[in-house]
Write an enzyme that holds these catalytic residues in place. Structure first.
Site, PDB file in Angstrom:
ATOM      1  N   ASP A 123      52.217 -43.721 -25.105  1.00  0.00           N
ATOM      2  CA  ASP A 123      51.861 -44.293 -26.406  1.00  0.00           C
ATOM      3  C   ASP A 123      50.395 -44.060 -26.729  1.00  0.00           C
ATOM      4  OD1 ASP A 123      52.536 -46.130 -28.685  1.00  0.00           O
ATOM      5  OD2 ASP A 123      50.982 -47.358 -27.739  1.00  0.00           O
ATOM      6  N   GLU A 150      52.740 -39.299 -27.658  1.00  0.00           N
ATOM      7  CA  GLU A 150      52.742 -39.798 -29.037  1.00  0.00           C
ATOM      8  C   GLU A 150      51.307 -39.659 -29.525  1.00  0.00           C
ATOM      9  OE1 GLU A 150      52.045 -42.553 -32.246  1.00  0.00           O
ATOM     10  OE2 GLU A 150      51.616 -43.301 -30.242  1.00  0.00           O
TER      11      GLU A 150
END
EC number: 2.4.1.18
Length: 635
Positions: A313, A366
């Site tokens: 993330d 990401e």
């Protein structure tokens, strides 16, 4: 009980303090064991600036007493160790740390394998060896078949709100092992990606602000329940990816913040530590002990839970020292730039470590930045991931699809620009949870036009997404046209399936998924230019696109025609290379998909009429707001 050198090896201490103890979870934390003829629990903790450390819990009424487990420092290593004879699995505990100022604080175990159900925050002594795995065939097969030339269709799931009978009445892991896995298989997905399930105090953080990095959240049951869920996924041919948050952690008192009274896991420079956008703290990636903690955690999920890969993330926020920070908090690296050198080093080391032990793993970034070579090997200067989310494609496509068709001609480049860089990285095309929350509206409700047109636009959008180079990810609810934004505190609006257009959308997505899986041209060469060719990229005035996807082992291309306008074209000519018949594979305007049912033949004979630089062409009727796929049947 006093510490003993036999409880922790000197090699482990050295490796931990040099950032090389890649399975630190086997040493640190609470471990059931026999020592000096007694059964109990060994506790190992990193707290270099503590004055005293004890373990308190439900076994001594949470008070420092004769029944506390006293930990002793191991020289100057910063590590404390102790043994609690008679302690058993299921005991709740915390570390009572006296910091340098004499202040006592209670902390959960950074390496704890289980936590109490929130709002309680203690760690729980747990063995992770109760589940007998039955996924050997899956584990062996993925080692032999790299993912790059295989279909990848990911269903992104928040376990708490996929189905919910009432507020906070979550399905447990074992229920999901049946309901969710059966559903995913029936829809044709190849993978589930789970929003973070590391323990977190606040439901509405969705797991992105964690306290227990080694503890699967107790919201959905004990650890072996999660193992059963993953095991069943594998036995049904479904891979499992975990959203992994290594960039920052939450500030709750029982967590990592100021763990021993000092900035231990975070930087002592508040400008580096604070993440003001999220109210969290960044890990200090330059500390070798933090590297051991995080690298070990990545391997922990692969070792212990058989996770197939990690979606890392917020990479952009990790590699930019000043990401979303006010001017007063901005800093420079030692070279005078704004790249976070320590974070970049950590990410490379992360991928090198994971792929050393699990070369078949999926490591996805990401990343919304333009940082180059994210999916290139580290020995070539890359970050070493094997996939990157294509945030540029997603943002451009959503901007285009939200535009009324009358104004789309002036924005035509938004749907074509991605092919200029589509093969510069190994991309996943994400339609994720981030795009359907915080006032952004659901995918269906982003679409312009009247009720029917919204569905037609969404079917067209999904069709283009499926035929564009790159692996695929869709957040739950998108498959049946969830009309409201995702509500993390409630279940998906499954009742919408009683309404014809939502039911038809569900059927369309299921058929689209199956067509994708059955059509190698749509995934074999996702990362190579050879698998894609424009036929007509410049027809902005009619909002039309046509292109072909090619298989590696066949000379029969897939011809795709997209009409992003409200106009239907009874006669539309498309250039093709091959003579012979072209069979219709997909028509998003079919009446059983909720479309108009505009008559489109299932088989068309190519004519010897040159078009679009091709020797032949097919003449097809094209419905409004539709996508058509044709497959050459010529030898």
């Amino acid at each position: 009980m006093q510490a003993s050198p036999a409880l922790v090896s000197s090699d482990d201490l050295y490796l931990f303090n040099t950032g090389q103890l890649f399975r630190a979870y086997r040493t640190f934390g609470a471990h059931l064991m026999e020592f000096d003829g007694q059964f109990g629990v060994r506790f190992v903790l990193w707290a270099p600036n503590a004055r005293e450390v004890s373990v308190v819990g439900d076994f001594n009424d949470w008070q420092d007493s004769d029944r506390s487990v006293r930990l002793s420092p191991l020289g100057t290593t910063g590590v404390w160790v102790g043994f609690g004879p008679g302690l058993r699995e299921g005991a709740s505990y915390k570390y009572e740390i006296v910091n340098a100022d004499g202040v006592r604080q209670l902390k959960s175990d950074p390496f704890g394998f289980q936590s109490e159900l929130r709002p309680n925050t203690a760690s729980v002594v747990t063995s992770l060896h109760h589940h007998a795995w039955h996924d050997r065939d899956w584990m062996d097969d993925k080692k032999k078949n790299p993912p790059y030339s295989k279909p990848m269709l990911i269903y992104e799931v928040h376990l708490g709100s996929w189905r919910m009978d009432a507020p906070e009445q979550f399905r447990n892991y074992e229920q999901l092992a049946n309901e969710l896995v059966d559903y995913v298989c029936s829809m044709g997905y190849t993978h589930i990606e789970v929003l973070p399930i590391t323990e977190h105090p606040f439901d509405r953080s969705w797991g992105y602000q964690a306290t227990g990095y080694y503890a699967a959240t107790s919201r959905y049951g004990p650890p072996e329940g999660l193992m059963k869920l993953i095991d069943r996924c594998h036995r049904r041919g479904i891979g499992v990816l975990l959203d992994w948050v290594c960039g920052h952690f939450c500030k709750d008192d029982h967590g990592l913040r100021l763990f021993d009274g000092t900035a231990l896991y975070e930087s002592s420079d508040f400008r580096r530590a604070e993440k003001p956008l999220w109210g969290t703290l960044a890990f200090d990636f330059g500390k070798p002990q933090v590297q051991s903690f995080l690298l070990s955690n990545a391997l922990f999920w692969l070792d212990v839970y058989h996770i197939d890969g990690l979606r890392v993330d917020a990479v952009a926020s990790m590699i930019d020292m000043n990401f979303d920070k006010p001017e007063s908090m901005r800093t420079l690296n030692r070279y005078g730039g704004t790249d976070d050198v320590e974070a970049l080093h950590f990410l490379r080391k992360l991928n090198e470590t994971v792929f050393h032990y699990y070369p078949e793993s999926l490591m996805m970034a990401e990343d919304s930045s333009s940082y180059p070579a994210v999916t290139s090997p580290t020995y070539l200067g890359g970050l070493g991931f094997n996939y990157k989310w294509n945030m540029g494609w997603m943002n451009d496509m959503l901007r285009y699809m939200e535009t009324d068709p009358a104004h789309r001609p002036s924005r035509h480049s938004l749907i074509t620009f991605s092919l200029h860089y589509a093969f510069s990285e190994n991309y996943v095309l994400p339609l994720s949870h981030d795009e359907v929350v915080h006032g952004k509206r659901s995918l269906l409700n982003k679409m312009p036009g009247n009720y029917n047109e919204k569905f037609a636009n969404l079917r067209l959008f999904y069709g283009y997404w499926m035929t564009h180079p790159g692996k695929k990810l869709l957040f739950m609810g998108g498959e049946f046209g969830q009309f409201d934004e995702w509500k993390d505190y409630a279940g998906l609006d499954w009742s919408l399936l009683q309404y014809p257009l939502h039911d038809s959308m569900h059927r369309f997505v299921k058929d689209l998924n199956r067509m994708y899986l059955d059509t190698p041209a749509l995934w074999e060469s996702d990362h190579r230019q050879i698998g894609f060719e424009w036929i007509d990229v410049n027809n902005a005035s009619q909002c039309m696109l046509s292109f072909q996807r090619m298989e590696q082992t066949s000379e029969s291309p897939i011809i795709t025609v997209c009409n992003f306008s409200r106009d239907k074209y009874p006669v539309y000519r498309v250039g093709v290379e091959k003579p012979g018949n072209y069979r219709l594979l997909l028509n998003s305007d079919r009446s059983d998909y909720g479309g108009s049912g505009y008559e489109t033949p299932s088989l068309i004979l190519a004519q010897n009429i040159p078009m679009h630089g091709k020797s032949h062409s097919i003449e097809v009727p094209v419905p409004a707001l539709s996508i058509l796929l044709w497959k050459s049947e010529s030898a």
